[in-house]
Scaffold this active site. Structure first.
Site, PDB file in Angstrom:
ATOM      1  N   GLY A 498       0.826  -1.208   0.000  1.00 10.93           N
ATOM      2  CA  GLY A 498       0.000   0.000   0.000  1.00 10.93           C
ATOM      3  C   GLY A 498       0.854   1.249   0.000  1.00 10.93           C
ATOM      4  N   GLY A 501      -0.500   8.691   2.539  1.00  8.37           N
ATOM      5  CA  GLY A 501       0.043  10.041   2.657  1.00  8.37           C
ATOM      6  C   GLY A 501       1.369  10.086   3.385  1.00  8.37           C
ATOM      7  N   PHE A 502       1.597   9.118   4.297  1.00  4.47           N
ATOM      8  CA  PHE A 502       2.845   9.090   5.068  1.00  4.47           C
ATOM      9  C   PHE A 502       3.974   8.451   4.270  1.00  4.47           C
ATOM     10  CE2 PHE A 502       5.687   7.167   8.261  1.00  4.47           C
ATOM     11  CZ  PHE A 502       5.953   8.266   9.070  1.00  4.47           C
ATOM     12  N   GLY A 503       3.672   7.428   3.489  1.00  2.00           N
ATOM     13  CA  GLY A 503       4.687   6.740   2.705  1.00  2.00           C
ATOM     14  C   GLY A 503       4.223   5.355   2.306  1.00  2.00           C
ATOM     15  N   VAL A 505       3.845   1.207   2.451  1.00  2.19           N
ATOM     16  CA  VAL A 505       3.655   0.169   3.464  1.00  2.19           C
ATOM     17  C   VAL A 505       4.131  -1.158   2.879  1.00  2.19           C
ATOM     18  CG1 VAL A 505       2.023  -0.979   5.002  1.00  2.19           C
ATOM     19  CG2 VAL A 505       1.652   1.419   4.360  1.00  2.19           C
ATOM     20  N   LYS A 519       5.334   0.609   7.810  1.00  2.00           N
ATOM     21  CA  LYS A 519       5.031   1.886   7.151  1.00  2.00           C
ATOM     22  C   LYS A 519       6.280   2.771   7.217  1.00  2.00           C
ATOM     23  CE  LYS A 519       1.085   3.977   8.060  1.00  2.00           C
ATOM     24  NZ  LYS A 519       0.104   4.852   8.741  1.00  2.00           N
ATOM     25  N   ASP A 615      -9.451  11.011  10.823  1.00  2.00           N
ATOM     26  CA  ASP A 615      -9.272  10.521   9.454  1.00  2.00           C
ATOM     27  C   ASP A 615      -9.981   9.180   9.273  1.00  2.00           C
ATOM     28  OD1 ASP A 615      -8.439  10.726   6.854  1.00  2.00           O
ATOM     29  OD2 ASP A 615      -6.417   9.969   7.205  1.00  2.00           O
TER      30      ASP A 615
END
Length: 835
Positions: A498, A501-503, A505, A519, A615
């Protein structure tokens, strides 16, 4: 014969009038100011009358009255030549003020042509232009005809436009317009070029038109556009003109009811197109690409216009549309989008991230779906710069032309010297900063966020041996970077499961065989240290069967890495649409919704202060091997208000399509913001479609708005997932729809708590599985109010320090309501709700 001739003449006259009327907009602007600056008389451009600057002097406050004309100059032949005969000069800051009768979006059009006049060479003018809220131009200088068009949202009773000379220079303007924009022309929502989030809030953005292009056709002047816009040909923007060919069929264009209109783009735009020059060769495999110059550091709204004027039958044309490197419309089929209709006008809006290059690239190319012949079309493009966080649209001014101006040697030399000096300073500052940073790292290498709040705990990390920690010390979830590299096969790209938005996975396997999800933060991501710390804080404190467990984290080598328990079945979103998972039954979907509701209910009530997720969405609800739901991704979470407060005031964050409109308007966050987002998820589960789908007709784009219309009309069964048709008991669907509707109430005070939602979903499941006897209020819109005391009056007891510990709950009143056994309704809740 005479009478027949009269009827025939009348018919032709009617046709002529109808044709002429199509050139003009049915929209009548509430505000329309057109001024020919510096002119002693009025001027006419097409159907518009530009008032003499003298007659319009009541709009202007200026310490001087300097007017110049272009006598002796060669004025370029264009539709605005009449405006370029004169200009008004400003030696000091001067303001035009216009009364606005109807608040809303307004166009500001500024016309500049620098000519030489006595005592003034307009080519030397350098100045800025601004409104009260926005900077439109900064240190602007022009040596050619320039038309600047802006679209700003005016909320007050007047609009001020101020011209300010730079340094010892002066300002000038040849013509100026302020005109109301039709409300539907620019909506509030758009898809993002880089998913998964979409953009919400266009209504509050000021926009500058960077390009308005007629693909495959000639220039469309303002005289032939219902809203007086100019569309330029696309050939100058084509990267390889030989790959495209032009087609035209203006007479075939149709405007659908409730869809695109002539105000969106005229027939002369939708009736022409650029298409792949593939010549029906099935081996053709190339993209047609256009490149548009833009300013770095800004986001851009891109509107793509489509009208299938090339197909002879529906479902013949499939193609891909790319913006930069993103396929924004994969396997795009216009006739399916438009109900099987050919030659029907439509458009799609997209918002870019902040640009780090000086050009936007738009491409169309073939799709392999249904063995379609390689072909692709594009009819029109509009690119609009969006104001930055300072409200500014100022940037390097780029003329609307594909031709590059010749470089000025003196300017280049000055820039080179300045760049060299800047680089030297940057290097010095970099080494100073690096040295200070290293000193800080040596003093405190590890960030350990949490205490155990007086409990004795055993570390949950599987990255190293368990370590018993006494009260007052910190959890040690820190994992060595080398162990994570080994677990992910050195971050093997084939192990990516996956991207968020963070980076990215990654799937991983620890040395003891435990499967994990890793992640890894992307340095270029908009999410960073704050989200990283928040995630660790939240998940280190909470242990709950419906919250994803944190196994560890790593902050070595400037990395930000989080390690979670592995969820075998991925996201709820992937099981609803967009993948090859088999369709889930209604019971499975309800059990997943109930599990997620339990997790959110625990966040809101299971700690000393409520925790607001911020979120909630289907992509953040993960499923284990048994399809048990667990809420994930706490990077945006916030602790709730104090006991004596009603909300937390904070900047708006969340995901487009799920965002609480009240939170967006007031920037006041409560637990009810999560409830709203969860209500969107409920409709997403029922309908199995994206919450925002720009490929659909306008009324269907936003799932929440679309589903609420059907729910309020009592026809929710018409839009459910086709695989559920005939498989949901009517009472179960009714209660489910009522629960979702309550969650989506406009105001938070009208929404239920997550505990109330949890009861209702348990009730929905019971209604699906069996007819309940003695139901006292089958027609109620909710059974919420009566049950909340039973839900909220509980406390945890006993030792909760292991993954198998049981949280005990005590109900404050009877155990039977409406013929439903409380022990049955809350069976899973009683077994292990909070740990």
């Amino acid at each position: 014969m005479g009478f027949g001739g009269f009827k025939l003449s009348s018919f032709f006259l009617f046709c002529i009038l109808l044709l002429l009327s199509s050139c003009y907009s049915q929209f009548s602007p509430a505000d329309q100011y057109s001024i020919d600056c510096g002119s002693p008389t009025n001027s006419t451009v097409g159907s518009r009358v530009f008032l003499s600057d003298n007659l319009a002097s009541g709009y202007l406050t200026t310490p001087q009255n300097v007017l110049v004309d272009a006598s002796g100059n060669s004025i370029p032949s264009s539709e605005y030549s009449q405006l370029y005969q004169t200009a008004r000069i400003f030696s000091q800051a001067s303001t035009y003020s216009f009364k606005i009768s109807q608040p809303g979006r307004h166009w500001i059009r500024l016309y500049f042509y620098p000519f030489s006049a006595s005592n003034y060479d307009l080519k030397t003018a350098t100045f800025s232009v601004s409104t009260r809220e926005h900077s439109l131009l900064s240190d602007f200088n022009s040596d050619r005809e320039t038309v600047k068009e802006y679209s700003v949202n005016v909320t007050s009773g007047d609009l001020e436009i101020t011209f300010t000379p730079s340094g010892g220079s002066f300002a000038f303007v040849n013509g100026l317009e302020v005109v109301s924009v039709p409300d539907p022309l620019i909506g509030n929502d758009a898809a993002s070029v880089t998913p998964p989030t979409n953009f919400h809030g266009l209504l509050n953005q000021a926009l500058e038109t960077v390009a308005r292009v007629n693909m495959g056709g000639p220039t469309v002047t303002s005289r032939n556009d219902s809203l007086w816009r100019t569309w330029v040909p696309d050939r100058g923007f084509l990267k390889n003109p030989n790959l495209a060919t032009n087609v035209s069929n203006t007479n075939a264009v149709r405007y659908p009811r409730g869809g695109a209109t002539e105000d969106d783009a005229p027939r002369s735009v939708y009736g022409t197109a650029a298409r792949m020059a593939s010549d029906n060769d099935p081996k053709s495999n190339f993209n047609v690409t256009w490149e548009f110059p833009v300013d770095r550091g800004f986001q851009y709204l891109i509107r793509l216009h489509f009208c299938d004027i090339v197909s002879e039958a529906p479902n013949q044309l499939y193609f891909n549309v790319y913006i930069q490197d993103s396929n924004v419309l994969p396997d795009f089929d216009l006739t399916t989008r438009l109900g099987g209709n050919l030659a029907t006008a439509t458009y799609s809006d997209f918002v870019t991230s902040s640009m780090n290059t000086d050009q936007i690239r738009i491409s169309i190319g073939p799709s392999t779906v249904n063995n379609a012949l390689p072909n692709a079309i594009l009819n029109g493009v509009e690119i609009m710069k969006m104001n930055n966080s300072d409200g500014s649209l100022s940037g390097k001014d780029i003329p609307l032309s594909s031709k590059k101006s010749k470089s000025n040697v003196g300017v280049i030399a000055g820039v080179v010297v300045g760049v060299v000096i800047a680089l030297v300073l940057i290097l010095v500052l970099f080494f100073v900063h690096k040295r200070k940073k290293q000193e800080r790292l040596n003093q405190s290498k590890i960030w350990i966020p949490l205490s155990t709040n007086g409990l004795s705990q055993t570390m949950g990390s599987k990255c190293s041996n368990g370590t018993t920690i006494s009260a007052g010390s910190n959890f040690n979830y820190r994992c060595p970077f080398a162990a994570i590299q080994e677990a992910t096969n050195n971050f093997d790209e084939s192990w990516v499961i996956g991207i968020g938005g963070f980076g990215k996975v990654y799937k991983g396997v620890l040395s003891d065989g435990t499967k994990v999800a890793v992640k890894r933060g992307n340095p270029k991501s908009q999410q960073g240290l704050a989200e990283f710390q928040t995630e660790i804080e939240m998940l280190s404190q909470f242990r709950h069967r419906h919250l994803v467990s944190l196994i560890g984290y790593c902050d070595e080598k400037n990395e930000m890495i989080l390690i979670y328990e592995y969820m075998e079945n991925g996201t709820l979103k992937s099981h609803l649409y967009g993948s090859n998972f088999p369709s889930m039954s209604w019971k499975q979907r309800l059990e997943i919704c109930i599990g997620a509701a339990r997790g959110l209910h625990y966040l809101h009530t299971g700690y000393s202060k409520a925790v607001i997720h911020r979120d909630v969405k289907s992509a953040n609800i993960l499923l284990d091997e048994n399809l048990m739901a667990k809420v994930a991704d706490f990077g945006l979470s916030k602790t709730g208000p104090e006991i004596d407060q009603t909300h937390v005031s904070t900047a708006v964050k969340g995901s487009f399509g799920y965002l609480d409109p009240e939170y967006f308007r007031r920037q006041q966050l409560t637990e009810k913001s999560d409830v709203y987002s969860y209500g969107v998820v409920l409709f997403e589960v029922l309908c199995a479609r994206p919450v925002i789908d720009p490929s659909l007709p306008r009324e269907k784009v936003n799932l929440a708005e679309w589903a609420m219309k059907w729910q309020k009309n009592g026809q929710l069964d018409q839009i459910i997932d086709v695989t559920l048709k005939g498989k949901i008991r009517p009472d179960s669907l009714r209660k489910f729809g009522e629960t979702a509707e309550k969650c989506l109430s406009d105001f938070g005070v009208d929404r239920p708590s997550m505990g109330d939602v949890l009861w209702n979903l348990e009730y929905v499941l019971q209604l699906q599985e069996a007819v309940l006897p003695n139901d006292p209020d089958e027609n109620s819109t909710n059974v919420i109010g009566e049950l909340s005391p039973q839900i909220h009056d509980f406390h945890t007891s006993g030792d909760e320090n292991t993954s198998t510990g049981t949280g005990q709950f005590e109900m404050s009143s009877g155990d039977d309501i409406s013929g439903v056994s409380m022990s049955k309704v809350f069976s899973q809740l009683v077994k292990s709700e909070g740990r």
